[in-house]
Design an enzyme around this catalytic site. Structure first.
Site, PDB file in Angstrom:
ATOM      1  CE1 TYR A  20      -3.802   2.209   0.622  1.00  0.00           C
ATOM      2  CE2 TYR A  20      -2.511   3.033   2.184  1.00  0.00           C
ATOM      3  CZ  TYR A  20      -3.686   3.249   1.284  1.00  0.00           C
ATOM      4  OH  TYR A  20      -4.666   4.018   1.565  1.00  0.00           O
ATOM      5  CG  ASP A  61      -2.782  -4.638   3.975  1.00  0.00           C
ATOM      6  OD1 ASP A  61      -4.079  -5.063   3.908  1.00  0.00           O
ATOM      7  OD2 ASP A  61      -2.433  -3.478   3.926  1.00  0.00           O
TER       8      ASP A  61
END
Ligand SMILES: *Cc1c(COP(=O)(O)O)cnc(C)c1O
Length: 402
Positions: free
Chosen positions: A112, A184
């Site tokens: 990310y 994640d």
């Protein structure tokens, strides 16, 4: 606490809440309070000393937030969970918890954008280094482990390229070297993938996305496989850095999460229809969806995910201008970052979510100027496809003019 079931569909509606403890209220109540009063001074002393259970101050725990945490721990098949004010607060808490100056973090090839930014800050300020690798085979992971490596930080599917990381291979190498694994899991949601079951130590979510699903909360959740360890995280990094979730956001999340399984089934069904449509478009140069039979890591997807999810990335013919004009031609599909909402959303990673990643690094991750990421929503697919179709018609005439 009664344990109802191991089925996510039941757990996500009931776990962690007993109405008899809350005036029989069917819905979990919102405890919108910052602090709690003690019966007497001695009770306050005992609570601070940890000799008795009880609330102290909402940064250290709140009943509404606690219901969410217990529910998420069960849903992700962990031992304990902590809720944070954003996904990034969860990411930063676990990275700060696991590392010290001079350590090394080994990351999947794409992470990310803000996680990448955070690792940059940690490198500059504390000399905590990192590098990004594909993590497809044990040999490749093994080659990059250093004596100072403390953590394997993984996203799978990777945002926005939909590359996959082999979670089993990661867990095997990590166990051999006694290194922690953080995954994640935002893109899949706990309905489609449970990394703790594949050997990860921590799994985190931007609860902003599929977990909440209604586009009205920013939140994060970290789930761990060891209860004591999660308690220690709560009483150190979470308490002292303070990136906690508000009771109201926890309350909205408890409400949003009750339909996760139903929403995910429809997100997946809609994505599969949109995928089939995109494959028939001349202006689509390449397309990335985990369970698509043309996906190079299709076998990994089938092994570790229950379905491909609601996100599709695709590259258009042309460059940045064509990608931007295509987005501008859409009307039902909204131009917005974030994902996992009822509304179908499209974004341009190179100029939006991944603009902070230097161009060279971005291109090595596969994030080109003509890549778009579509978060397929819950509208009727005929309407989503009709909107895309008219934008493709405009793009087609534009491409002919080049
Ligand atoms: C959105 C997102 C984050 C960050 O979460 P916030 O709630 O925006 O702080 C982290 N990881 C992934 C994969 C995300 O999509």
């Amino acid at each position: 606490m009664k344990k109802h079931s191991n089925h996510l569909e039941t757990t996500i509606i009931h776990h962690g809440y007993d109405s008899s403890e809350h005036h029989d209220s069917l819905a979990a109540p919102l405890y919108q309070t910052s602090t709690y009063s003690f019966a007497d001074a001695a009770e306050g002393e005992r609570r601070f000393a940890g000799e008795v259970e009880g609330n102290i101050y909402s940064r250290l725990g709140n009943p509404t937030v606690r219901i969410l945490e217990q529910r998420m721990a069960a849903v992700e098949r962990g031992a304990g969970a902590l809720a944070f004010g954003s996904g990034m607060a969860a990411v930063s808490a676990i990275l700060i918890y696991l590392t010290k100056a001079g350590d090394h973090v080994l990351c999947s090839r794409g992470i990310y954008g803000c996680t990448f930014g955070l690792l940059g800050i940690m490198e500059e300020k504390y000399g905590i280094t990192h590098n990004l690798i594909s993590m497809t085979t044990e040999e490749e992971i093994e080659q990059h482990i250093r004596p100072e490596t403390v953590c394997l930080y993984v996203e799978t599917p990777i945002n926005p390229t939909m590359e996959l990381v082999n979670l089993e291979a990661v867990a095997r190498v990590a166990a051999k070297h006694n290194i922690k694994v953080v995954v994640d899991n935002t893109f899949s949601s706990p309905y489609l993938q449970n990394p703790l079951e594949q050997g990860a130590d921590y799994v985190l979510h931007s609860a902003t996305k599929y977990l909440n699903g209604h586009g009205d909360v920013i939140g994060g959740v970290l789930v761990g496989s060891d209860w004591e360890d999660m308690q220690s995280l709560r009483m150190t990094v979470q308490k002292d850095i303070g990136g906690i979730m508000s009771p109201f956001d926890a309350w909205l999340l408890l409400r949003g999460m009750k339909t996760l399984h139903i929403r995910m089934d429809r997100h997946v069904a809609n994505a599969e229809k949109v995928l089939a449509f995109l494959k028939g478009q001349d202006a689509v140069k390449s397309i990335y969806y985990p369970t698509d039979e043309n996906h190079p890591q299709h076998d990994i997807a089938i092994k570790q995910m229950r379905a491909g999810g609601g996100l599709i990335s695709f590259e258009l013919e042309g460059g940045k201008a064509q990608a931007q004009n295509f987005m501008d031609a859409l009307s039902l599909v909204k131009i917005a970052v974030s994902l996992g909402d009822a509304e179908t959303l499209i974004q341009h990673p190179a100029s939006m979510t991944h603009a902070v990643v230097p161009q060279e690094e971005r291109e090595s991750m596969g994030i080109t100027d003509s890549l778009l990421r579509l978060s397929v929503g819950l509208e009727h697919t005929d309407d989503i496809i009709a909107d895309l179709e008219q934008a493709f018609a405009k793009l087609g005439s534009e491409l002919q003019e080049i």
